[in-house]
Every structure is written in C-alpha cells, then in structure tokens.
Design a protein around this motif. Structure first.
Motif, PDB file in Angstrom:
ATOM      1  N   TYR A  92      -9.582 -26.219   7.495  1.00  0.00           N
ATOM      2  CA  TYR A  92     -10.582 -25.912   8.121  1.00  0.00           C
ATOM      3  C   TYR A  92     -11.685 -26.447   7.007  1.00  0.00           C
ATOM      4  CZ  TYR A  92      -9.693 -24.866  12.962  1.00  0.00           C
ATOM      5  OH  TYR A  92      -9.235 -24.678  13.960  1.00  0.00           O
ATOM      6  N   CYS A  93     -11.455 -25.966   5.728  1.00  0.00           N
ATOM      7  CA  CYS A  93     -12.418 -26.222   4.621  1.00  0.00           C
ATOM      8  C   CYS A  93     -12.284 -27.568   3.768  1.00  0.00           C
ATOM      9  CB  CYS A  93     -12.745 -24.906   3.652  1.00  0.00           C
ATOM     10  SG  CYS A  93     -13.380 -23.301   4.758  1.00  0.00           S
ATOM     11  N   GLY A  94     -11.126 -27.993   3.959  1.00  0.00           N
ATOM     12  CA  GLY A  94     -10.498 -29.081   3.092  1.00  0.00           C
ATOM     13  C   GLY A  94      -9.839 -28.807   1.789  1.00  0.00           C
ATOM     14  N   SER A  95     -10.102 -27.597   1.252  1.00  0.00           N
ATOM     15  CA  SER A  95      -9.546 -27.245  -0.148  1.00  0.00           C
ATOM     16  C   SER A  95      -9.559 -25.738  -0.280  1.00  0.00           C
ATOM     17  CB  SER A  95     -10.107 -28.055  -1.375  1.00  0.00           C
ATOM     18  OG  SER A  95     -11.453 -27.560  -1.448  1.00  0.00           O
ATOM     19  N   LEU A  96      -8.748 -25.284  -1.008  1.00  0.00           N
ATOM     20  CA  LEU A  96      -8.655 -23.872  -1.363  1.00  0.00           C
ATOM     21  C   LEU A  96      -9.303 -23.587  -2.780  1.00  0.00           C
ATOM     22  CD1 LEU A  96      -5.511 -22.252  -0.132  1.00  0.00           C
ATOM     23  CD2 LEU A  96      -7.667 -22.173   0.894  1.00  0.00           C
ATOM     24  N   SER A  97     -10.455 -23.215  -2.854  1.00  0.00           N
ATOM     25  CA  SER A  97     -11.290 -22.814  -4.192  1.00  0.00           C
ATOM     26  C   SER A  97     -12.356 -21.829  -3.778  1.00  0.00           C
ATOM     27  CB  SER A  97     -11.811 -23.900  -4.748  1.00  0.00           C
ATOM     28  OG  SER A  97     -12.808 -24.470  -3.948  1.00  0.00           O
ATOM     29  N   GLU A  98     -12.753 -21.240  -4.905  1.00  0.00           N
ATOM     30  CA  GLU A  98     -13.853 -20.059  -4.910  1.00  0.00           C
ATOM     31  C   GLU A  98     -15.131 -20.912  -4.212  1.00  0.00           C
ATOM     32  OE1 GLU A  98     -16.564 -17.313  -7.968  1.00  0.00           O
ATOM     33  OE2 GLU A  98     -14.610 -18.286  -8.426  1.00  0.00           O
ATOM     34  N   LYS A  99     -15.318 -21.941  -4.760  1.00  0.00           N
ATOM     35  CA  LYS A  99     -16.476 -22.606  -4.207  1.00  0.00           C
ATOM     36  C   LYS A  99     -16.407 -22.956  -2.650  1.00  0.00           C
ATOM     37  CE  LYS A  99     -19.595 -26.449  -5.397  1.00  0.00           C
ATOM     38  NZ  LYS A  99     -19.873 -27.677  -6.244  1.00  0.00           N
ATOM     39  N   SER A 100     -15.212 -23.392  -2.280  1.00  0.00           N
ATOM     40  CA  SER A 100     -15.110 -23.669  -0.902  1.00  0.00           C
ATOM     41  C   SER A 100     -15.264 -22.434  -0.081  1.00  0.00           C
ATOM     42  CB  SER A 100     -13.879 -24.556  -0.572  1.00  0.00           C
ATOM     43  OG  SER A 100     -12.875 -23.766  -0.745  1.00  0.00           O
ATOM     44  N   VAL A 101     -14.746 -21.462  -0.501  1.00  0.00           N
ATOM     45  CA  VAL A 101     -14.801 -20.235   0.450  1.00  0.00           C
ATOM     46  C   VAL A 101     -16.253 -19.931   0.642  1.00  0.00           C
ATOM     47  CG1 VAL A 101     -14.318 -17.809   0.204  1.00  0.00           C
ATOM     48  CG2 VAL A 101     -12.527 -19.584   0.061  1.00  0.00           C
ATOM     49  N   GLN A 102     -16.953 -19.881  -0.703  1.00  0.00           N
ATOM     50  CA  GLN A 102     -18.560 -19.505  -0.732  1.00  0.00           C
ATOM     51  C   GLN A 102     -19.179 -20.304   0.237  1.00  0.00           C
ATOM     52  OE1 GLN A 102     -19.067 -19.665  -4.968  1.00  0.00           O
ATOM     53  NE2 GLN A 102     -19.056 -17.554  -5.103  1.00  0.00           N
ATOM     54  N   MET A 103     -18.900 -21.642   0.245  1.00  0.00           N
ATOM     55  CA  MET A 103     -20.030 -22.651   0.837  1.00  0.00           C
ATOM     56  C   MET A 103     -19.569 -22.396   2.516  1.00  0.00           C
ATOM     57  SD  MET A 103     -19.727 -25.832  -1.632  1.00  0.00           S
ATOM     58  CE  MET A 103     -20.730 -27.058  -0.343  1.00  0.00           C
ATOM     59  N   ASN A 104     -18.404 -21.864   2.896  1.00  0.00           N
ATOM     60  CA  ASN A 104     -18.013 -21.912   4.271  1.00  0.00           C
ATOM     61  C   ASN A 104     -17.678 -20.489   4.742  1.00  0.00           C
ATOM     62  OD1 ASN A 104     -17.265 -24.838   4.970  1.00  0.00           O
ATOM     63  ND2 ASN A 104     -16.670 -24.691   2.961  1.00  0.00           N
ATOM     64  N   PHE A 105     -18.413 -19.565   4.016  1.00  0.00           N
ATOM     65  CA  PHE A 105     -18.083 -18.186   4.426  1.00  0.00           C
ATOM     66  C   PHE A 105     -18.346 -17.822   6.217  1.00  0.00           C
ATOM     67  CE2 PHE A 105     -22.693 -18.231   3.702  1.00  0.00           C
ATOM     68  CZ  PHE A 105     -23.307 -17.346   4.467  1.00  0.00           C
ATOM     69  N   ALA A 106     -19.449 -18.515   6.670  1.00  0.00           N
ATOM     70  CA  ALA A 106     -19.523 -18.490   8.058  1.00  0.00           C
ATOM     71  C   ALA A 106     -18.498 -18.883   8.808  1.00  0.00           C
ATOM     72  CB  ALA A 106     -20.697 -18.933   8.300  1.00  0.00           C
ATOM     73  N   LEU A 107     -17.802 -19.901   8.363  1.00  0.00           N
ATOM     74  CA  LEU A 107     -16.674 -20.621   9.177  1.00  0.00           C
ATOM     75  C   LEU A 107     -15.498 -19.697   9.070  1.00  0.00           C
ATOM     76  CD1 LEU A 107     -15.023 -22.781  10.675  1.00  0.00           C
ATOM     77  CD2 LEU A 107     -14.674 -24.031   8.442  1.00  0.00           C
ATOM     78  N   ILE A 108     -15.394 -19.162   7.743  1.00  0.00           N
ATOM     79  CA  ILE A 108     -14.088 -18.269   7.672  1.00  0.00           C
ATOM     80  C   ILE A 108     -14.231 -16.858   8.404  1.00  0.00           C
ATOM     81  CG2 ILE A 108     -12.902 -16.842   5.818  1.00  0.00           C
ATOM     82  CD1 ILE A 108     -13.601 -19.046   3.939  1.00  0.00           C
ATOM     83  N   TYR A 109     -15.210 -16.215   8.356  1.00  0.00           N
ATOM     84  CA  TYR A 109     -15.703 -15.179   9.402  1.00  0.00           C
ATOM     85  C   TYR A 109     -15.389 -15.584  10.952  1.00  0.00           C
ATOM     86  CZ  TYR A 109     -17.356 -11.960   5.836  1.00  0.00           C
ATOM     87  OH  TYR A 109     -17.555 -11.126   4.626  1.00  0.00           O
TER      88      TYR A 109
END
Length: 436
Positions: A92-109
């Motif tokens: 869903y985010c395209g990649s696994l990294s600290e930056k991608s998780v920070q930018m897509n926190f709403a999607l992950i929740y």
C-alpha cells in the motif's frame, strides 16, 4: 490474541502504536527497545518476555515490527501476521522505510483497524482490504539525474520505452486508480547464492534458492473492475526443459534442473507436468507463486573468483554493488591501498576488524585488483591466521544462476485498456565465502 502492535525505527523512535486490548502501561514500547538493544549479537530472539507480557517481533526495512501478547497465543501465528502486515504496508505504501511509514501513518492505522478487531486477526488479504481502504498513499520521489521521464526519454515511443523505470514496481497498489485503467504486472525471478570456495580455489559448496514473485497493479476504481480482476487468469510459461529432481531431462536444449520446488496454494498445476505452465488468478499486491532450490552442480560458472595473497610485509561479470569484506588482525590501526580503477573504494573498519572493498559496478569479463597494506602493532604469526575468510556480496541483474527463464506471460480474458507486463531477473549473494 494480540494486545498491542507497534513499529519502531532502528533508533527506537515510535512510528506506529496501536493498543487493541488496553491494560498495558505506556512504557511498554521503551521496555521492548531496551531489551532488544541490550542483547548481544545481530539476531536477537524473535520472542521475549517481560513479566506476563510476551514480545514477538521481526525486522524488515530497517524497522522493528512488534506485537505483544499473553501466554497461550501461538508465536508462529503472530510472526506470520507481522510478516503479512509488513507485506501489506509495502504493497500500500510502495516501499518499507522509516520515511514511508511516517508519511503514511494514517493509511497504516486504517489497515490495522481493518485487519485486527479487539486483538483478533480478521483478514490480511489485499483483495478483501481494497474494498475498505480509502486513504491514498503518499509517496516521495527522490530526484535523480538519470530519471528523464519528464522530458520523454521513457515516455517516448523509442527503444528505451521497452524498459520499466527502476521505481515502477515500488509504487503503491492503489496508484493503479491514477493510471487511467492501465494495468501492469511485474514478474521477478530472484535467486540467492550460497557459495564456499576453499583456500585451494576448489568449490566446496554452491546452493541456489530462488523464487518467482508476481506483483499486480490492476484498476480497482469500480465494482466492475474489481470483478474483472478476480476473474483474470495469468499463465506463466517456464522453460520447456525445466525438470525437478534427478528425473530424466526434458527437451532438446540445455537442461534447467532444480532439486526441490514448491508453489503457492493459488497456483493451478494441471498444465505444469506437460507444458511447464503455471496458472493463477493474481491478486493485487505482491505474492510468491513458486520457490525452488538447487544444491551443487550449478549449470553455469560462478560469477566471481577471488585470488588472495598475503605477505608478511603488507598485507570477474556485469555486477553492481559488489562489496568484499576481509577480516584483518586485531589491532590494525591504518590502511594504505592501491586500487586498479578509480570507481573502487576501500575502508578499514576497526570495530568490525575488517577491510571493506566496494565496487559500484563490475563489468563482465574484466578483472579488478587491490593491494592493501595494514599497520598492525606487535604483528605475530598468530595474527596472520586472523585474516579471512573473505565475504562477498553482489547483485547480478538480468541473470539467473540456474538458467530459469519465463517463456511467456499471458492474461485471459484480455483486459480492457492498455496492459503492460514486465519480467525481471536478478541474482543476489546470500552467503558467498572465499577462504584464504
């Protein structure tokens, strides 16, 4: 049953925290990080406990993926859940990294709300979740002088347009909504080599573990598209002479043989024995459709040979990201070097007691050499025994060590709108050791 799920950076920063059951203290994240960093070694145990709380964790993308539970829960189930959660975030985010998780926190929740209900796992299927996930992924595209798509290098109808940009397969699966109905499928044939070469230059061990991964970007902007995707059948043709085990070789060409082979449960094998064709209905996201293994008797020559020499006074292929790690005697304080080309670099790392020799690009059919001179106070004969073995890491694009090839990739029925299919081959070093 899962109590909490949280994602931490390698430095212990809190990126995602979800408490499904309540009752745990606010310091539970700090307790886990203190325990995992206090352990010696590179691979801490997957399961740890603090009082009556059990931590189950994996590490992917440089991040800690952690779930807490109480006694009575299966650690294997929770480990598989964390692996699937990481795969979903990557899809869903395209990649696994600290930056991608920070930018897509709403999607992950939003993903966590759908896949876990009061600690009980509901579903981890991309096909089911795509009907409920509404948050669009936020992607960051790093600037690159080599990416000239804006000026038509990849967009124009030229020979370059037949090559997919390197970032094409790492975009979020939801981005297919923005492609105007365009569907794309990426098939990756990935092999990892484990090699041991003796000090006399003879091959002692050569194993290959490979897999065929399929990643689908299908339009899902309407109910009709969702139905069409579920009915789409993909047919992947392998080498006709592909054989498993010590059975009789097939075909008239060069044989492609593996020792063992396993398939995803969704793969239908009714045409595999006769025509070496895999049939499946692909789902959005990434899935491994086939895994295989070959031990010894590689059909192709080894990609690298290393010929080291050691003196008391001092001390092959188109590959990228080649790195040789050479253990050196304890107490080495300085390094001088003579490299055969300017695109190489070498560095002494005293903490790990190794010289790291890096080669950004290694052209096929060529040889590179390096001379390293170490300053070692109180050098002794015992110190000389601390040199080696050499560990080699590399990446070989467009090559498979087993010779496995994809003959064709077909979809039926034919999808409306443009459809692009990409097949890529890459061989990685899993463990490539040369003894001195």
């Amino acid at each position: 049953m899962i109590s909490q799920v949280f994602i931490l950076s390698s430095k212990g920063d809190h990126l995602i925290y979800k408490d499904f059951r309540g009752g745990a203290g606010n310091d539970i994240v700090s307790i886990f990080y203190e325990k995992v960093t206090a352990l010696t070694g590179d691979q801490p145990p997957v399961v740890m406990n603090h009082k009556d709380i059990y931590f189950v964790h994996i590490r992917q993308g440089g991040l800690y993926w952690v779930a807490t539970t109480t006694a009575g829960s299966s650690p294997f189930t929770i480990t598989e859940f964390l692996n699937r959660l990481a795969a979903l975030v990557k899809d869903y985010c395209g990649s696994l990294s600290e930056k991608s998780v920070q930018m897509n926190f709403a999607l992950i929740y939003e993903l966590l709300d759908e896949i876990v209900d009061y600690g009980y796992i509901q579903t981890t299927s991309s096909d089911v979740l795509k009907n409920f996930i509404q948050t669009e992924a936020v992607t960051s595209r790093p600037f690159s002088l080599f990416d000239l798509s804006n000026v038509g290098l990849f967009g124009a109808e030229t020979q370059q347009s037949k090559v997919a940009p390197s970032s094409a397969a790492t975009r979020p699966i939801q981005s297919s909504r923005e492609q105007g109905g365009k569907s794309e499928i990426f098939v990756d044939v990935i092999e990892r080599m484990t090699v041991v070469i003796g000090s006399n230059g003879l091959l002692m061990k050569a194993d290959v573990e490979g897999e065929i991964r399929v990643k689908c970007y299908m339009p899902s902007c309407s109910v009709w598209c969702v139905c069409a995707v579920s009915l789409t059948e993909m047919r992947i043709g392998l080498n006709e002479e592909f054989s498993i085990g010590k059975s009789q070789l097939r075909g008239y060409g060069a044989a492609v043989r593996v020792d063992e082979c396993s398939f995803h449960q969704a793969v239908r094998l009714d045409e595999f024995d006769s025509h070496r064709i895999l049939r499946l209905c692909p789902s959005q996201g990434e899935q491994t459709v086939m895994q295989y293994q070959l031990s010894d008797n590689l059909p192709s020559a080894l990609p690298f040979r290393l010929f080291p020499t050691i003196e008391r006074d001092n001390g092959g292929s188109a590959a990228i990201n080649v790195c040789a790690t050479i253990p050196v005697p304890k107490g080495s304080v300085s390094l001088s070097q003579e490299l055969s080309s300017p695109d190489q670099s070498a560095e002494l790392k005293p903490q790990s007691r190794a010289v790291v020799w890096q080669i950004a690009r290694f052209a096929g059919g060529t040889q590179l050499s390096a001379l390293f001179k170490l300053e070692v106070p109180s050098l002794s004969s015992a110190s000389m025994l601390e040199v080696g073995p050499v560990g080699l890491s590399f990446e070989l694009p467009k090559i498979t060590a087993t010779g496995l090839q994809i003959r064709f990739l077909r979809l039926s029925p034919i999808q409306p709108g443009p459809s692009q299919r990409w097949v890529r081959y890459v061989t990685h070093s899993d463990s490539y050791t040369i003894r001195i």
